[in-house]
Design a protein around this motif. Sequence first.
Motif, mmCIF file in Angstrom:
data_model
loop_
_atom_site.group_PDB
_atom_site.id
_atom_site.type_symbol
_atom_site.label_atom_id
_atom_site.label_comp_id
_atom_site.label_asym_id
_atom_site.label_seq_id
_atom_site.Cartn_x
_atom_site.Cartn_y
_atom_site.Cartn_z
ATOM 1 N N VAL A 154 4.067 59.633 48.203
ATOM 2 C CA VAL A 154 3.284 58.964 49.253
ATOM 3 C C VAL A 154 1.941 58.613 48.623
ATOM 4 C CG1 VAL A 154 2.335 59.152 51.565
ATOM 5 C CG2 VAL A 154 4.455 60.342 51.000
ATOM 6 N N ARG A 155 1.726 57.329 48.333
ATOM 7 C CA ARG A 155 0.699 56.969 47.366
ATOM 8 C C ARG A 155 -0.563 56.311 47.920
ATOM 9 N NH1 ARG A 155 2.050 59.462 42.662
ATOM 10 N NH2 ARG A 155 0.861 57.901 41.507
ATOM 11 N N ALA A 156 -0.538 55.793 49.126
ATOM 12 C CA ALA A 156 -1.710 55.053 49.602
ATOM 13 C C ALA A 156 -1.839 55.165 51.112
ATOM 14 C CB ALA A 156 -1.599 53.581 49.195
ATOM 15 N N ASN A 157 -3.069 55.058 51.591
ATOM 16 C CA ASN A 157 -3.324 55.089 53.030
ATOM 17 C C ASN A 157 -2.815 53.818 53.715
ATOM 18 O OD1 ASN A 157 -4.723 57.485 52.590
ATOM 19 N ND2 ASN A 157 -6.727 56.481 52.544
ATOM 20 N N ILE A 158 -2.579 53.925 55.009
ATOM 21 C CA ILE A 158 -2.348 52.751 55.852
ATOM 22 C C ILE A 158 -3.541 52.655 56.794
ATOM 23 C CG2 ILE A 158 -0.929 51.709 57.650
ATOM 24 C CD1 ILE A 158 1.496 53.025 56.434
ATOM 25 N N PRO A 159 -4.281 51.553 56.739
ATOM 26 C CA PRO A 159 -5.503 51.474 57.547
ATOM 27 C C PRO A 159 -5.202 51.252 59.011
ATOM 28 C CG PRO A 159 -5.093 49.383 56.439
ATOM 29 C CD PRO A 159 -4.057 50.356 55.915
#
Length: 561
Positions: free
Chosen positions: A390-395
């Motif tokens: 799980v590599r990146a945020n979701i804004p």
Amino acid sequence: MKRFLSMLLLAAMVFTLFCGAAFADDAPAEEAPARTSDVVILFTSDVHCGIDQGFGYAGLEGVRDYLAAQGNDVILVDDGDNIQGEPIGTMTKGQALVDLMGQMGYSIAIPGNHEFDYGMDQFLAMAEKAKFDYISCNFNREGELVFQPYVIRDLGGAKVAFVGVTTPKTLTSSTPKYFQDENGEFVYGFFQDETGEALYAAVQKAVDDARAEGADYVVVMGHLGNELECAPWKYDDVISNVSGIDVFLDGHSHDTEQVVMKDKDGKDVVRSACGTKLACIGWCRIDMEGKITAGVYTWNNDAPLPEMLGLQNKMSKAVTAAKAALDKKIKEVVASSAVLLTVNDPEAVDENGRPIRMVRRAETNLGDLCADAYRFQSGADVAFVNGGGVRANIPAGKITLNDILKVHPFGNAMCVIEVKGQQILDALEWGARKVPGENGGFLQVSGLSYEIHSYIPDPCKADENTMFAGIEGERRVQNVLIGGEPIDPEATYTLASHDYMLLNGGDGYSMFAGAPVLQDRVKLDNQVLIDYITETLGGVIGEEYEDLTGEGRIVIVEEAP
């Protein structure tokens, strides 16, 4: 001049590979048909959207045109799994790939297991509009074939029949619900009886019918492979139980084996496979005397052929245009979120003022979302997602396709296996062993809750390859609940995650080795997340995910009671 030199290099490479690739021959028929030229069948398999990798479509066009210029009658065919594997497939639900195959000049294709990954309706609609023929002698709806079982092409003065066959493993290696009606009953199938006899009979009938229609040669285009788990439907199972096949061009297992084996009547059959991602192009030659040879052209360089040679042709331009369209598409807004979904601690920062990553050591709301996507899309009892995946945020606010693709960039594929409660307990223990430190194998969960008593020393043992090897001492993971009830170590549960962890032992999860596979690599991880957000959640991530630390599925107990 650059293009001329590129084509000259390509021609020289193809000629050299061709001269060294022939490995078998077949005796010509006593009354051979009047021949006008050699026939060359170029075949691809398991391209998995790798249109600009290896030879690329631009290189494939160059190879085809070179062979045609030498006076051969050349036909291009595909053995399945072309339209899935990378964002260009996911983002267009396969349509961009079918369009490119049409521009490439494919004549025939068969469905592999992953042609169905975007749903039955989508695949059948694409197949109907395709500029080439899809064939399969065993893909059926309630016993009636969906496609023609074979086609005959007039090539080089001979009638060459092409018979299609798709692995019955498709029912579990794509999404099972796509083959079911609204009541959950399977209506589509692949003649998948346990003995293999139904499949053999379907292939034999297609071969016999093609011969009766006047075929001089019969080429089976298979998506069967050589994997033991595919028995009794492997390529060698079919060849040894069927007669009348001259050539078997195969896919599915990504191998490049070149084999000659006996059919049911003791006749030699050439079997050829060409790997994946266009690293190889398969070929089969039927010369003027009826001699059959087959093999692969191989591109062994790290850089793709079109890039290394600066190759410019119709397909290089088509691929560039398709990629440009993808770049535009991934910027499109496809969903929205009422909340920020994060991999980080909601408040703490490091000494440089940067957020501290938490998804590899504690629950986060994005971890919950990703695990929920696996559970709801698969229908499993429990789902795991490794924090390292799980590599990146979701804004908060509008979400683009690119936002979602950044979360799962690795191209792992969803699987479901059957496990005992004890295997789940061991997996949770293995994932929690580094807490409060980071571990890429830390498990975000859905359908399950558990406590990590981090004051207890790590009891996990690893082997010399850093794989899980057992538990010695008191367990840190306690009070595990599935569906609100205490886990039963002897009970059987269904577990969803991806192939990296469940099938390949990624992050050291050896406890799942040999577990029965119920759904085998049915769709890419980023597609799982896209489908969950856009379909299950209706395109809006709501307030149920508003707590950045998650729903309390994972409780870390730092001190002894």
